[in-house]
Scaffold this active site. Structure first.
Site, mmCIF file in Angstrom:
data_model
loop_
_atom_site.group_PDB
_atom_site.id
_atom_site.type_symbol
_atom_site.label_atom_id
_atom_site.label_comp_id
_atom_site.label_asym_id
_atom_site.label_seq_id
_atom_site.Cartn_x
_atom_site.Cartn_y
_atom_site.Cartn_z
ATOM 1 N N SER A 60 0.825 -1.206 0.000
ATOM 2 C CA SER A 60 0.000 0.000 0.000
ATOM 3 C C SER A 60 0.857 1.253 0.000
ATOM 4 O O SER A 60 0.360 2.345 -0.191
ATOM 5 C CB SER A 60 -0.926 0.001 1.216
ATOM 6 O OG SER A 60 -0.184 -0.219 2.384
ATOM 7 N N ASN A 113 -3.494 6.147 -1.523
ATOM 8 C CA ASN A 113 -3.188 6.505 -0.137
ATOM 9 C C ASN A 113 -2.635 7.920 0.016
ATOM 10 O O ASN A 113 -2.671 8.487 1.103
ATOM 11 C CB ASN A 113 -2.262 5.461 0.485
ATOM 12 C CG ASN A 113 -3.053 4.201 0.817
ATOM 13 O OD1 ASN A 113 -4.205 4.299 1.258
ATOM 14 N ND2 ASN A 113 -2.477 3.045 0.591
ATOM 15 N N HIS A 154 -2.216 -3.068 -6.648
ATOM 16 C CA HIS A 154 -2.779 -2.682 -5.353
ATOM 17 C C HIS A 154 -4.295 -2.889 -5.354
ATOM 18 O O HIS A 154 -5.023 -2.175 -6.038
ATOM 19 C CB HIS A 154 -2.407 -1.212 -5.094
ATOM 20 C CG HIS A 154 -2.747 -0.707 -3.730
ATOM 21 N ND1 HIS A 154 -2.854 0.635 -3.447
ATOM 22 C CD2 HIS A 154 -3.021 -1.339 -2.568
ATOM 23 C CE1 HIS A 154 -3.161 0.787 -2.181
ATOM 24 N NE2 HIS A 154 -3.278 -0.391 -1.627
ATOM 25 N N GLU A 160 -5.076 -0.520 -8.470
ATOM 26 C CA GLU A 160 -4.120 0.541 -8.788
ATOM 27 C C GLU A 160 -2.848 -0.161 -9.291
ATOM 28 O O GLU A 160 -2.242 -0.949 -8.554
ATOM 29 C CB GLU A 160 -3.851 1.353 -7.510
ATOM 30 C CG GLU A 160 -3.128 2.648 -7.704
ATOM 31 C CD GLU A 160 -3.007 3.429 -6.383
ATOM 32 O OE1 GLU A 160 -2.930 2.813 -5.297
ATOM 33 O OE2 GLU A 160 -2.966 4.671 -6.442
HETATM 34 N N1 3HC Z 1 -16.675 -10.762 0.001
HETATM 35 C C1 3HC Z 1 -17.673 -10.769 -0.899
HETATM 36 N N2 3HC Z 1 -18.698 -9.874 -0.859
HETATM 37 C C2 3HC Z 1 -18.721 -8.978 0.158
HETATM 38 C C3 3HC Z 1 -17.704 -8.913 1.133
HETATM 39 C C4 3HC Z 1 -16.640 -9.843 1.018
HETATM 40 N N3 3HC Z 1 -15.614 -9.846 1.872
HETATM 41 N N4 3HC Z 1 -17.990 -7.899 1.994
HETATM 42 C C5 3HC Z 1 -19.132 -7.330 1.580
HETATM 43 N N5 3HC Z 1 -19.577 -7.986 0.467
HETATM 44 C C6 3HC Z 1 -20.721 -7.626 -0.376
HETATM 45 C C7 3HC Z 1 -22.050 -7.907 0.267
HETATM 46 O O1 3HC Z 1 -22.493 -9.229 -0.010
HETATM 47 C C8 3HC Z 1 -22.952 -6.872 -0.379
HETATM 48 O O2 3HC Z 1 -23.352 -7.298 -1.676
HETATM 49 P P1 3HC Z 1 -24.700 -6.690 -2.381
HETATM 50 O O3 3HC Z 1 -24.388 -5.248 -2.721
HETATM 51 O O4 3HC Z 1 -24.877 -7.524 -3.610
HETATM 52 O O5 3HC Z 1 -25.794 -6.814 -1.377
HETATM 53 C C9 3HC Z 1 -22.035 -5.674 -0.558
HETATM 54 O O6 3HC Z 1 -20.702 -6.204 -0.537
HETATM 55 C C10 3HC Z 1 -22.201 -4.676 0.556
HETATM 56 O O7 3HC Z 1 -21.996 -5.358 1.808
HETATM 57 P P2 3HC Z 1 -22.919 -5.197 3.089
HETATM 58 O O8 3HC Z 1 -24.340 -4.955 2.681
HETATM 59 O O9 3HC Z 1 -22.620 -6.320 4.030
HETATM 60 O O10 3HC Z 1 -22.345 -3.937 3.822
HETATM 61 P P3 3HC Z 1 -22.235 -2.434 3.353
HETATM 62 O O11 3HC Z 1 -23.288 -2.052 2.395
HETATM 63 O O12 3HC Z 1 -22.094 -1.708 4.624
HETATM 64 O O13 3HC Z 1 -20.846 -2.406 2.573
HETATM 65 C C11 3HC Z 1 -18.498 -2.242 2.367
HETATM 66 C C12 3HC Z 1 -19.649 -2.843 3.149
HETATM 67 C C13 3HC Z 1 -18.469 -2.858 0.959
HETATM 68 C C14 3HC Z 1 -17.235 -2.614 3.107
HETATM 69 C C15 3HC Z 1 -18.736 -0.677 2.244
HETATM 70 O O14 3HC Z 1 -18.948 -0.128 3.510
HETATM 71 C C16 3HC Z 1 -17.579 0.033 1.604
HETATM 72 O O15 3HC Z 1 -17.430 0.077 0.384
HETATM 73 N N6 3HC Z 1 -16.704 0.661 2.458
HETATM 74 C C17 3HC Z 1 -15.524 1.353 1.994
HETATM 75 C C18 3HC Z 1 -14.428 0.356 1.810
HETATM 76 C C19 3HC Z 1 -13.160 1.000 1.375
HETATM 77 O O16 3HC Z 1 -13.014 2.211 1.250
HETATM 78 N N7 3HC Z 1 -12.159 0.151 1.112
HETATM 79 C C20 3HC Z 1 -10.856 0.605 0.739
HETATM 80 C C21 3HC Z 1 -9.986 0.648 1.947
HETATM 81 S S1 3HC Z 1 -8.383 1.255 1.568
HETATM 82 C C22 3HC Z 1 -7.512 -0.102 1.083
HETATM 83 O O17 3HC Z 1 -7.963 -1.224 1.104
HETATM 84 C C23 3HC Z 1 -6.127 0.197 0.588
HETATM 85 C C24 3HC Z 1 -5.055 0.070 1.583
HETATM 86 O O18 3HC Z 1 -3.856 0.374 0.942
HETATM 87 C C25 3HC Z 1 -5.173 0.904 2.830
#
Ligand code: 3HC
Length: 300
Positions: free
Chosen positions: A122, A193, A143, A155
């Site tokens: 990252s 990031n 990424h 990315e």
């Molecule tokens: N595997 C498969 N599917 C998943 C899953 C997983 N691990 N987690 C969630 N899902 C699916 C669910 O089944 C659901 O599908 P649907 O839209 O068909 O119903 C969908 O994702 C949404 O899940 P939920 O309804 O359980 O929950 P939310 O609507 O609250 O969404 C979230 C959860 C997808 C995590 C959403 O809150 C989100 O997008 N958050 C932001 C995440 C983000 O910004 N990530 C990047 C972080 S930075 C990073 O990773 C980089 C590093 O370098 C720091």
């Protein structure tokens, strides 16, 4: 150069590694997932199975797809054996420079000469990782974002010597696994990031300075800017130690004190409050769900 990528070895069975193995296997690649810990590998397979079940329930894939996906993931504890016949290696080990450099030296010594070596780092320099190998032109950043099966972005980060051919192969490969690749150059924090972490740090500063409370800051960003999670909840989800580490990489790499991690972030990491993974961060997760927490840590 290898244009027919079929065998993919993923190093590290943590959250990112198991997500990456999941998406490659689901798209028909032969995946070998490697970790030094057998327990971590078993946990990873359990998580992949659970996430696939969730997708079957939502009718995104069939039960047959689920079985096929699981059957195409092998596990391995020996890195040298796991990369022997890989076309692509994606490293997703712990974010530690010395560890990554050692892993890349080992991969380079054991993987076929035409294999592409990608890292899911990252924030660590792709150019530095590439320089630890004898094939810097074939080393690239790939990424992914958490949760990997859900987030569309990959990315793609070019190191100083990454070739055009390798970059194109990885851009096409990311599309093959259903993602949208974006090419960026290798500078601290890349784009994701470089932009995300200062926003999270600023949210923590706003809390630290008493501008608003945790829920208020998150609600402003969720409802006012349509972010799926507020920045403090997202920081907990990513891990506060990871956020602090990336801010330090930005501060040092870009040579600008404006990137220094907020003292409250540092204090929380010192206290072992790392977010979801430790059960407590800006929210309390000890009951398995996100709850409000009140703590002396939040006072200056
Ligand atoms: N595997 C498969 N599917 C998943 C899953 C997983 N691990 N987690 C969630 N899902 C699916 C669910 O089944 C659901 O599908 P649907 O839209 O068909 O119903 C969908 O994702 C949404 O899940 P939920 O309804 O359980 O929950 P939310 O609507 O609250 O969404 C979230 C959860 C997808 C995590 C959403 O809150 C989100 O997008 N958050 C932001 C995440 C983000 O910004 N990530 C990047 C972080 S930075 C990073 O990773 C980089 C590093 O370098 C720091």
């Amino acid at each position: 150069m290898n244009n027919t990528i079929q065998k993919v070895t993923v190093i590290g069975a943590g959250t990112m590694g198991n997500g990456i193995a999941h998406v490659f296997a689901m798209s028909g690649f032969e995946v070998t997932l490697v970790d030094i810990s057998k327990d971590a590998l078993e946990r990873a397979l359990d998580i992949i199975a659970k996430n696939l079940t969730r997708m079957v329930k939502k009718e995104k894939i069939t039960a047959e797809d689920q079985e096929k996906t699981l059957n195409s993931i092998k596990t391995e504890t020996s890195l040298s054996d796991a990369v022997q016949s890989a076309d692509l290696v994606v490293e997703a080990a712990t974010e530690n420079v010395d560890l990554k450099l050692k892993i890349f030296r080992d991969i380079d010594a054991n993987a076929p000469g035409n294999a592409i070596l990608a890292t899911n780092t990252s924030s660590i320099s792709i150019t530095k990782i590439a320089a630890a190998t004898k094939r810097p032109g074939q080393v690239i950043g790939m990424h992914f974002f958490n949760p990997v099966p859900v987030m569309k972005l990959v990315e793609v980060i070019r190191g100083l010597e990454t070739t055009d051919t390798v970059t194109q192969s990885i851009m096409q490969l990311a599309e093959k696994v259903g993602k949208v690749p974006v090419e960026v150059n290798d500078f601290p924090g890349f784009i994701s990031n470089r932009v995300l972490m200062p926003m999270i740090n600023e949210a923590i500063y706003s809390l630290y300075e008493g501008v608003a409370g945790v829920a208020e800051i998150d609600t402003v960003m969720q409802l006012g800017m349509a972010h799926p999670m507020g920045p403090l909840h997202l920081a907990d989800f990513i891990g506060l130690d990871v956020c602090m580490y990336i801010m330090k990489v930005l501060e040092t790499g870009l040579g600008n004190p404006k990137y220094a991690p907020c003292p409250l972030l540092v204090k929380m990491v010192d206290a072992g409050k790392l977010g979801v993974k430790s059960g407590e961060g800006f929210y309390d997760y000890s009951q398995g769900v996100k709850q409000k927490r009140v703590s002396a840590l939040f006072s200056k």
